[in-house]
Design a protein around this motif. Structure first.
Motif, PDB file in Angstrom:
ATOM      1  N   ALA A  61      47.519  41.043  42.741  1.00 26.71           N
ATOM      2  CA  ALA A  61      46.416  40.137  42.416  1.00 26.71           C
ATOM      3  C   ALA A  61      45.581  39.805  43.651  1.00 26.71           C
ATOM      4  CB  ALA A  61      46.964  38.847  41.802  1.00 26.71           C
ATOM      5  N   ALA A  62      46.219  39.776  44.827  1.00 24.71           N
ATOM      6  CA  ALA A  62      45.487  39.440  46.055  1.00 24.71           C
ATOM      7  C   ALA A  62      44.365  40.431  46.328  1.00 24.71           C
ATOM      8  CB  ALA A  62      46.448  39.398  47.240  1.00 24.71           C
ATOM      9  N   LEU A  63      44.555  41.692  45.925  1.00 30.24           N
ATOM     10  CA  LEU A  63      43.509  42.700  46.099  1.00 30.24           C
ATOM     11  C   LEU A  63      42.422  42.535  45.040  1.00 30.24           C
ATOM     12  CD1 LEU A  63      45.726  45.829  46.885  1.00 30.24           C
ATOM     13  CD2 LEU A  63      44.430  44.429  48.507  1.00 30.24           C
ATOM     14  N   ARG A  64      42.816  42.211  43.825  1.00 31.23           N
ATOM     15  CA  ARG A  64      41.820  42.012  42.761  1.00 31.23           C
ATOM     16  C   ARG A  64      40.965  40.783  43.043  1.00 31.23           C
ATOM     17  NH1 ARG A  64      46.280  43.860  39.612  1.00 31.23           N
ATOM     18  NH2 ARG A  64      46.987  41.733  39.155  1.00 31.23           N
ATOM     19  N   TRP A  65      41.535  39.782  43.661  1.00 30.39           N
ATOM     20  CA  TRP A  65      40.783  38.565  43.970  1.00 30.39           C
ATOM     21  C   TRP A  65      39.656  38.823  44.965  1.00 30.39           C
ATOM     22  CZ3 TRP A  65      45.734  35.118  44.901  1.00 30.39           C
ATOM     23  CH2 TRP A  65      46.330  34.850  43.661  1.00 30.39           C
ATOM     24  N   VAL A 113      41.116  21.328  30.816  1.00 28.16           N
ATOM     25  CA  VAL A 113      41.293  19.961  30.336  1.00 28.16           C
ATOM     26  C   VAL A 113      41.008  19.857  28.840  1.00 28.16           C
ATOM     27  CG1 VAL A 113      40.308  17.632  30.438  1.00 28.16           C
ATOM     28  CG2 VAL A 113      40.919  18.819  32.544  1.00 28.16           C
ATOM     29  N   VAL A 114      39.962  20.535  28.391  1.00 23.93           N
ATOM     30  CA  VAL A 114      39.629  20.472  26.968  1.00 23.93           C
ATOM     31  C   VAL A 114      40.483  21.429  26.148  1.00 23.93           C
ATOM     32  CG1 VAL A 114      37.271  19.733  27.421  1.00 23.93           C
ATOM     33  CG2 VAL A 114      37.746  22.167  27.188  1.00 23.93           C
ATOM     34  N   GLY A 115      41.364  22.181  26.823  1.00 21.65           N
ATOM     35  CA  GLY A 115      42.326  23.030  26.126  1.00 21.65           C
ATOM     36  C   GLY A 115      41.749  24.251  25.468  1.00 21.65           C
ATOM     37  N   ARG A 116      40.674  24.789  26.017  1.00 30.10           N
ATOM     38  CA  ARG A 116      40.023  25.923  25.383  1.00 30.10           C
ATOM     39  C   ARG A 116      40.663  27.259  25.724  1.00 30.10           C
ATOM     40  NH1 ARG A 116      37.409  24.275  21.019  1.00 30.10           N
ATOM     41  NH2 ARG A 116      36.025  22.511  21.458  1.00 30.10           N
ATOM     42  N   TRP A 117      41.452  27.312  26.797  1.00 29.09           N
ATOM     43  CA  TRP A 117      42.145  28.571  27.040  1.00 29.09           C
ATOM     44  C   TRP A 117      43.497  28.296  27.670  1.00 29.09           C
ATOM     45  CZ3 TRP A 117      38.042  30.066  31.091  1.00 29.09           C
ATOM     46  CH2 TRP A 117      38.521  29.890  32.370  1.00 29.09           C
ATOM     47  N   ARG A 118      44.391  29.234  27.468  1.00 24.50           N
ATOM     48  CA  ARG A 118      45.727  29.138  28.027  1.00 24.50           C
ATOM     49  C   ARG A 118      45.672  29.382  29.521  1.00 24.50           C
ATOM     50  NH1 ARG A 118      50.825  32.961  26.210  1.00 24.50           N
ATOM     51  NH2 ARG A 118      52.435  31.948  27.514  1.00 24.50           N
ATOM     52  N   SER A 119      46.457  28.619  30.253  1.00 23.32           N
ATOM     53  CA  SER A 119      46.439  28.730  31.705  1.00 23.32           C
ATOM     54  C   SER A 119      46.853  30.129  32.153  1.00 23.32           C
ATOM     55  CB  SER A 119      47.377  27.691  32.322  1.00 23.32           C
ATOM     56  OG  SER A 119      47.406  27.819  33.715  1.00 23.32           O
ATOM     57  N   SER A 120      46.126  30.676  33.111  1.00 23.78           N
ATOM     58  CA  SER A 120      46.439  31.982  33.699  1.00 23.78           C
ATOM     59  C   SER A 120      46.638  31.799  35.187  1.00 23.78           C
ATOM     60  CB  SER A 120      45.289  32.972  33.431  1.00 23.78           C
ATOM     61  OG  SER A 120      45.415  34.114  34.249  1.00 23.78           O
ATOM     62  N   ALA A 121      47.848  32.114  35.664  1.00 19.62           N
ATOM     63  CA  ALA A 121      48.139  31.934  37.084  1.00 19.62           C
ATOM     64  C   ALA A 121      47.265  32.839  37.934  1.00 19.62           C
ATOM     65  CB  ALA A 121      49.617  32.210  37.353  1.00 19.62           C
ATOM     66  N   GLU A 122      46.960  34.038  37.445  1.00 18.72           N
ATOM     67  CA  GLU A 122      46.142  34.950  38.237  1.00 18.72           C
ATOM     68  C   GLU A 122      44.709  34.439  38.355  1.00 18.72           C
ATOM     69  OE1 GLU A 122      44.901  39.676  38.353  1.00 18.72           O
ATOM     70  OE2 GLU A 122      46.903  39.036  37.743  1.00 18.72           O
ATOM     71  N   LEU A 123      44.157  33.949  37.265  1.00 17.31           N
ATOM     72  CA  LEU A 123      42.805  33.403  37.312  1.00 17.31           C
ATOM     73  C   LEU A 123      42.771  32.119  38.144  1.00 17.31           C
ATOM     74  CD1 LEU A 123      39.882  33.533  36.437  1.00 17.31           C
ATOM     75  CD2 LEU A 123      40.511  32.353  34.318  1.00 17.31           C
ATOM     76  N   LYS A 124      43.785  31.295  37.954  1.00 17.23           N
ATOM     77  CA  LYS A 124      43.864  30.062  38.729  1.00 17.23           C
ATOM     78  C   LYS A 124      44.017  30.377  40.219  1.00 17.23           C
ATOM     79  CE  LYS A 124      46.381  25.684  38.874  1.00 17.23           C
ATOM     80  NZ  LYS A 124      47.445  24.870  38.229  1.00 17.23           N
ATOM     81  N   GLY A 125      44.786  31.414  40.528  1.00 14.87           N
ATOM     82  CA  GLY A 125      44.943  31.818  41.920  1.00 14.87           C
ATOM     83  C   GLY A 125      43.631  32.286  42.522  1.00 14.87           C
ATOM     84  N   ALA A 126      42.832  33.005  41.739  1.00 14.84           N
ATOM     85  CA  ALA A 126      41.530  33.458  42.230  1.00 14.84           C
ATOM     86  C   ALA A 126      40.631  32.276  42.547  1.00 14.84           C
ATOM     87  CB  ALA A 126      40.876  34.363  41.187  1.00 14.84           C
TER      88      ALA A 126
END
Length: 213
Positions: free
Chosen positions: A120-124, A43-56
């Protein structure tokens, strides 16, 4: 709304438990803290969205909801224990509201983020396995009768032994990986359908009109 639900649920849980440190032992609290932190940072825009991190983050909060509903509540009506007193409101917000909102956000919003790979499912799985190690080591160091010596019944070494806990942990790990694959598959399906809808949208008359000479 998602951040608000997580924050209110966490505050209510902290107040109900009456200790600043005890709640941090629970996977529920940890996963909701990760959720609130991730979305607040976006929300504060401090990092670019990452689908892998968001998925985790989404997977961990979904695990929280499913484990609570099926292993702790045995599929009971989630509204049955909803109350402003005790743990009722906090449990409802942290186990039902935030998981549902996170899945909706995962599927229908922030589509610009690159979709995660199947690996990514294994890394999560790293964080749930780290939590397992934490819970077992903590339980071994605490005396019998300590508060939440083993945070969840299926991690209770005194009852099931290390062998029994290992078997249940293995079964849960398989379920978590499959759940991760399911989240990725749904993300790709919705992404494909949304792209197809954009491509098939008819052009306006102004776009198709022949240029004037």
């Amino acid at each position: 709304m998602l951040i608000l639900a997580a924050v209110v649920g966490l505050i209510h849980t902290w107040m109900a438990l009456g200790s600043p440190l005890n709640p941090l032992v629970l996977f529920t609290v940890q996963s909701n803290l990760l959720l609130a932190g991730f979305y607040s940072w976006q929300v504060v825009g401090r990092w670019r969205s990452s689908a892998e991190l968001k998925g985790a983050v989404t997977l961990y909060i979904v695990i929280t909801g499913l484990v609570w509903h099926f292993l702790r509540m045995r599929g009971a009506n989630p509204f049955e224990h909803l109350s402003l007193h005790g743990h009722g409101l906090g449990n409802f917000l942290l186990h039902y509201v935030t998981p549902v909102l996170a899945v909706i956000d995962w599927l229908f919003f922030d589509r610009a983020a690159p979709r995660p790979t199947w690996a990514a499912a294994l890394r999560w799985l790293v964080y749930p396995m780290a939590y397992l190690v934490f819970a077992l080591v903590r339980g071994a160091l605490l005396p019998p009768g300590a508060w939440k010596r083993y945070p969840y019944p299926f991690l209770d070494v005194d009852r099931f032994g290390y062998g029994g806990v290992a078997l249940m942990a293995l079964a849960l790990a398989v379920c978590f990986v499959l759940l991760g694959y399911g989240l990725i598959a749904l993300h790709r399906l919705v992404d494909r359908d949304s792209r197809r809808a954009v491509v098939s949208t008819p052009s306006s008359p102004a776009d198709t009109a022949a240029p004037t000479r």
